[in-house]
Motif scaffolding. Structure first.
Motif, PDB file in Angstrom:
ATOM      1  N   VAL A   1       0.841  -1.207   0.000  1.00  0.00           N
ATOM      2  CA  VAL A   1       0.000   0.000   0.000  1.00  0.00           C
ATOM      3  C   VAL A   1       0.872   1.251   0.000  1.00  0.00           C
ATOM      4  O   VAL A   1       0.605   2.207  -0.739  1.00  0.00           O
ATOM      5  CB  VAL A   1      -0.977  -0.028   1.202  1.00  0.00           C
ATOM      6  N   ARG A   2       1.919   1.266   0.814  1.00  0.00           N
ATOM      7  CA  ARG A   2       2.836   2.413   0.852  1.00  0.00           C
ATOM      8  C   ARG A   2       3.489   2.638  -0.509  1.00  0.00           C
ATOM      9  O   ARG A   2       3.573   3.771  -0.992  1.00  0.00           O
ATOM     10  CB  ARG A   2       3.895   2.190   1.919  1.00  0.00           C
ATOM     11  N   LEU A   3       3.931   1.566  -1.149  1.00  0.00           N
ATOM     12  CA  LEU A   3       4.565   1.682  -2.459  1.00  0.00           C
ATOM     13  C   LEU A   3       3.576   2.173  -3.508  1.00  0.00           C
ATOM     14  O   LEU A   3       3.923   2.992  -4.369  1.00  0.00           O
ATOM     15  CB  LEU A   3       5.169   0.349  -2.885  1.00  0.00           C
ATOM     16  N   SER A   4       2.351   1.684  -3.433  1.00  0.00           N
ATOM     17  CA  SER A   4       1.304   2.120  -4.356  1.00  0.00           C
ATOM     18  C   SER A   4       1.047   3.618  -4.214  1.00  0.00           C
ATOM     19  O   SER A   4       0.872   4.328  -5.206  1.00  0.00           O
ATOM     20  CB  SER A   4       0.028   1.324  -4.098  1.00  0.00           C
ATOM     21  N   ALA A   5       1.059   4.104  -2.979  1.00  0.00           N
ATOM     22  CA  ALA A   5       0.860   5.540  -2.736  1.00  0.00           C
ATOM     23  C   ALA A   5       1.997   6.367  -3.322  1.00  0.00           C
ATOM     24  O   ALA A   5       1.812   7.538  -3.656  1.00  0.00           O
ATOM     25  CB  ALA A   5       0.737   5.806  -1.235  1.00  0.00           C
ATOM     26  N   GLU A   6       3.177   5.737  -3.476  1.00  0.00           N
ATOM     27  CA  GLU A   6       4.324   6.407  -4.091  1.00  0.00           C
ATOM     28  C   GLU A   6       4.326   6.257  -5.611  1.00  0.00           C
ATOM     29  O   GLU A   6       5.261   6.679  -6.287  1.00  0.00           O
ATOM     30  CB  GLU A   6       5.629   5.826  -3.537  1.00  0.00           C
ATOM     31  N   GLY A   7       3.264   5.618  -6.156  1.00  0.00           N
ATOM     32  CA  GLY A   7       3.156   5.456  -7.598  1.00  0.00           C
ATOM     33  C   GLY A   7       3.879   4.244  -8.152  1.00  0.00           C
ATOM     34  O   GLY A   7       4.065   4.136  -9.364  1.00  0.00           O
ATOM     35  N   LEU A   8       4.261   3.314  -7.281  1.00  0.00           N
ATOM     36  CA  LEU A   8       4.970   2.114  -7.726  1.00  0.00           C
ATOM     37  C   LEU A   8       4.019   0.925  -7.781  1.00  0.00           C
ATOM     38  O   LEU A   8       3.097   0.812  -6.970  1.00  0.00           O
ATOM     39  CB  LEU A   8       6.126   1.791  -6.775  1.00  0.00           C
ATOM     40  N   SER A   9       4.252   0.051  -8.740  1.00  0.00           N
ATOM     41  CA  SER A   9       3.475  -1.169  -8.856  1.00  0.00           C
ATOM     42  C   SER A   9       4.122  -2.248  -7.999  1.00  0.00           C
ATOM     43  O   SER A   9       5.325  -2.484  -8.109  1.00  0.00           O
ATOM     44  CB  SER A   9       3.440  -1.617 -10.324  1.00  0.00           C
ATOM     45  N   ALA A  10       3.329  -2.880  -7.138  1.00  0.00           N
ATOM     46  CA  ALA A  10       3.856  -3.920  -6.263  1.00  0.00           C
ATOM     47  C   ALA A  10       2.774  -4.949  -5.986  1.00  0.00           C
ATOM     48  O   ALA A  10       1.590  -4.637  -5.982  1.00  0.00           O
ATOM     49  CB  ALA A  10       4.348  -3.326  -4.950  1.00  0.00           C
TER      50      ALA A  10
END
Length: 139
Positions: A68-77
């Motif tokens: 979720v944190r990575l998604s908020a940074e615009g990263l796909s995970a």
């Protein structure tokens, strides 16, 4: 580059490999595959064996919070939980998920090569078929 595998064990130490993977993913647009392997607890016979419930729930919540944190940074995970020991799980995940890179942190305990890289990292370097990005803890 499409997929970067990041083995995590729940420690801040292991997350240093994630930091390196994030930098590469931002440059390449690769998806981050967050992996957590866990011990297999006997709770029956044969196919009835299962994870100890608290372990799998904690591991899943930990990985999901990072995703979720990575998604908020615009990263796909995405996340992956696998039973078993770390090295076979990492190598298996890299092969079956088509990882282009494994990003792993090392602390450098153990003997000879293990003193330089850490036993899990040394084994992943030896056994993986894809490149491995090693980040030294505290560096």
């Amino acid at each position: 580059m499409k997929t970067i595998l990041v083995p995590l064990d729940g420690s801040p130490f292991a997350e240093q490999g994630l930091s390196a993977a994030i930098r590469v993913a931002k440059e390449t647009g690769a998806e981050l595959l967050l992996l957590r392997a866990g011990p297999f607890r006997g709770a029956g016979h044969g196919a009835e064996r299962q994870y100890e419930q608290t372990d799998i729930h904690e591991a899943s919540a930990y990985l999901e919070a990072i995703r979720v944190r990575l998604s908020a940074e615009g990263l796909s995970a995405r996340t992956l939980l696998l039973p078993g020991e770390a090295v076979p799980a990492i190598v298996f995940a890299a092969e079956t998920e088509g990882a282009d890179l494994i990003s792993i942190a090392t602390h450098g305990h153990g003997g000879a090569l293990e003193r330089l890289l850490g036993s899990v990292t040394a084994a992943v370097l030896r056994d993986a078929d894809c490149p491995v990005l090693v980040t030294r803890a505290g560096a």
